[in-house]
Design a protein around this motif. Sequence first.
Motif, PDB file in Angstrom:
ATOM      1  N   UNK A  11       0.823  -1.212   0.000  1.00  0.00           N
ATOM      2  CA  UNK A  11       0.000   0.000   0.000  1.00  0.00           C
ATOM      3  C   UNK A  11       0.855   1.259   0.000  1.00  0.00           C
ATOM      4  N   UNK A  12       2.178   1.062   0.011  1.00  0.00           N
ATOM      5  CA  UNK A  12       3.101   2.184  -0.110  1.00  0.00           C
ATOM      6  C   UNK A  12       4.395   1.671  -0.740  1.00  0.00           C
ATOM      7  N   UNK A  13       5.247   2.585  -1.138  1.00  0.00           N
ATOM      8  CA  UNK A  13       6.519   2.236  -1.764  1.00  0.00           C
ATOM      9  C   UNK A  13       7.313   1.298  -0.858  1.00  0.00           C
ATOM     10  N   UNK A  14       7.845   0.220  -1.446  1.00  0.00           N
ATOM     11  CA  UNK A  14       8.630  -0.744  -0.664  1.00  0.00           C
ATOM     12  C   UNK A  14       9.876  -1.110  -1.453  1.00  0.00           C
ATOM     13  N   UNK A  73      16.921  -8.333   0.571  1.00  0.00           N
ATOM     14  CA  UNK A  73      16.648  -7.868   1.929  1.00  0.00           C
ATOM     15  C   UNK A  73      15.718  -6.661   1.907  1.00  0.00           C
ATOM     16  N   UNK A  74      14.633  -6.719   2.693  1.00  0.00           N
ATOM     17  CA  UNK A  74      13.704  -5.594   2.784  1.00  0.00           C
ATOM     18  C   UNK A  74      14.397  -4.390   3.414  1.00  0.00           C
ATOM     19  N   UNK A  75      14.145  -3.216   2.854  1.00  0.00           N
ATOM     20  CA  UNK A  75      14.669  -1.973   3.414  1.00  0.00           C
ATOM     21  C   UNK A  75      13.527  -1.232   4.091  1.00  0.00           C
ATOM     22  N   UNK A  76      13.826  -0.569   5.170  1.00  0.00           N
ATOM     23  CA  UNK A  76      12.795   0.130   5.942  1.00  0.00           C
ATOM     24  C   UNK A  76      12.580   1.566   5.465  1.00  0.00           C
ATOM     25  N   UNK A  77      13.405   2.020   4.536  1.00  0.00           N
ATOM     26  CA  UNK A  77      13.293   3.400   4.074  1.00  0.00           C
ATOM     27  C   UNK A  77      13.111   3.431   2.566  1.00  0.00           C
ATOM     28  N   UNK A  78      12.874   4.618   2.018  1.00  0.00           N
ATOM     29  CA  UNK A  78      12.748   4.753   0.570  1.00  0.00           C
ATOM     30  C   UNK A  78      14.025   5.335  -0.027  1.00  0.00           C
ATOM     31  N   UNK A  79      15.144   5.132   0.685  1.00  0.00           N
ATOM     32  CA  UNK A  79      16.417   5.558   0.097  1.00  0.00           C
ATOM     33  C   UNK A  79      17.454   4.447   0.219  1.00  0.00           C
ATOM     34  N   UNK A  80      18.396   4.490  -0.706  1.00  0.00           N
ATOM     35  CA  UNK A  80      19.469   3.497  -0.741  1.00  0.00           C
ATOM     36  C   UNK A  80      20.759   4.140  -0.268  1.00  0.00           C
ATOM     37  N   UNK A  90      24.322  -4.730  -7.687  1.00  0.00           N
ATOM     38  CA  UNK A  90      23.238  -4.884  -6.724  1.00  0.00           C
ATOM     39  C   UNK A  90      21.883  -4.886  -7.429  1.00  0.00           C
ATOM     40  N   UNK A  91      21.004  -5.770  -6.994  1.00  0.00           N
ATOM     41  CA  UNK A  91      19.641  -5.844  -7.523  1.00  0.00           C
ATOM     42  C   UNK A  91      18.709  -5.169  -6.523  1.00  0.00           C
TER      43      UNK A  91
END
Length: 92
Positions: A49-52, A58-65, A74-75
């Motif tokens: 329901x939001x950007x993921x 590995x899941x990231x908790x933020x919308x930045x890398x 990296x994929x």
Amino acid sequence: AESFFGLKRTGNRLVIKPCIPDNWNSFDIHYRFSDTEYHLKFERNESVDQLKLKMDGTDLETNDLLLVNDGIKHEVKIYLPVQTQQSVMIKA
């Protein structure tokens, strides 16, 4: 194009806030940070329901890398919510 695809680099961080047409279901971007390639795969997904973001599985908790120049490809998967079609019909 930077704001259209929603990529903004600040130092060694790449903030992702795409603003793409609703009818785009997926697209890929190859982003190079010094000697390191990031393969960004954007796709709409009904289960979010939001950007993921997911990097190398590995899941990231933020919308930045956090960009690291490690010479490894990296994929990165960016899941976008499916827009609900709430179009308004205007008849003249």
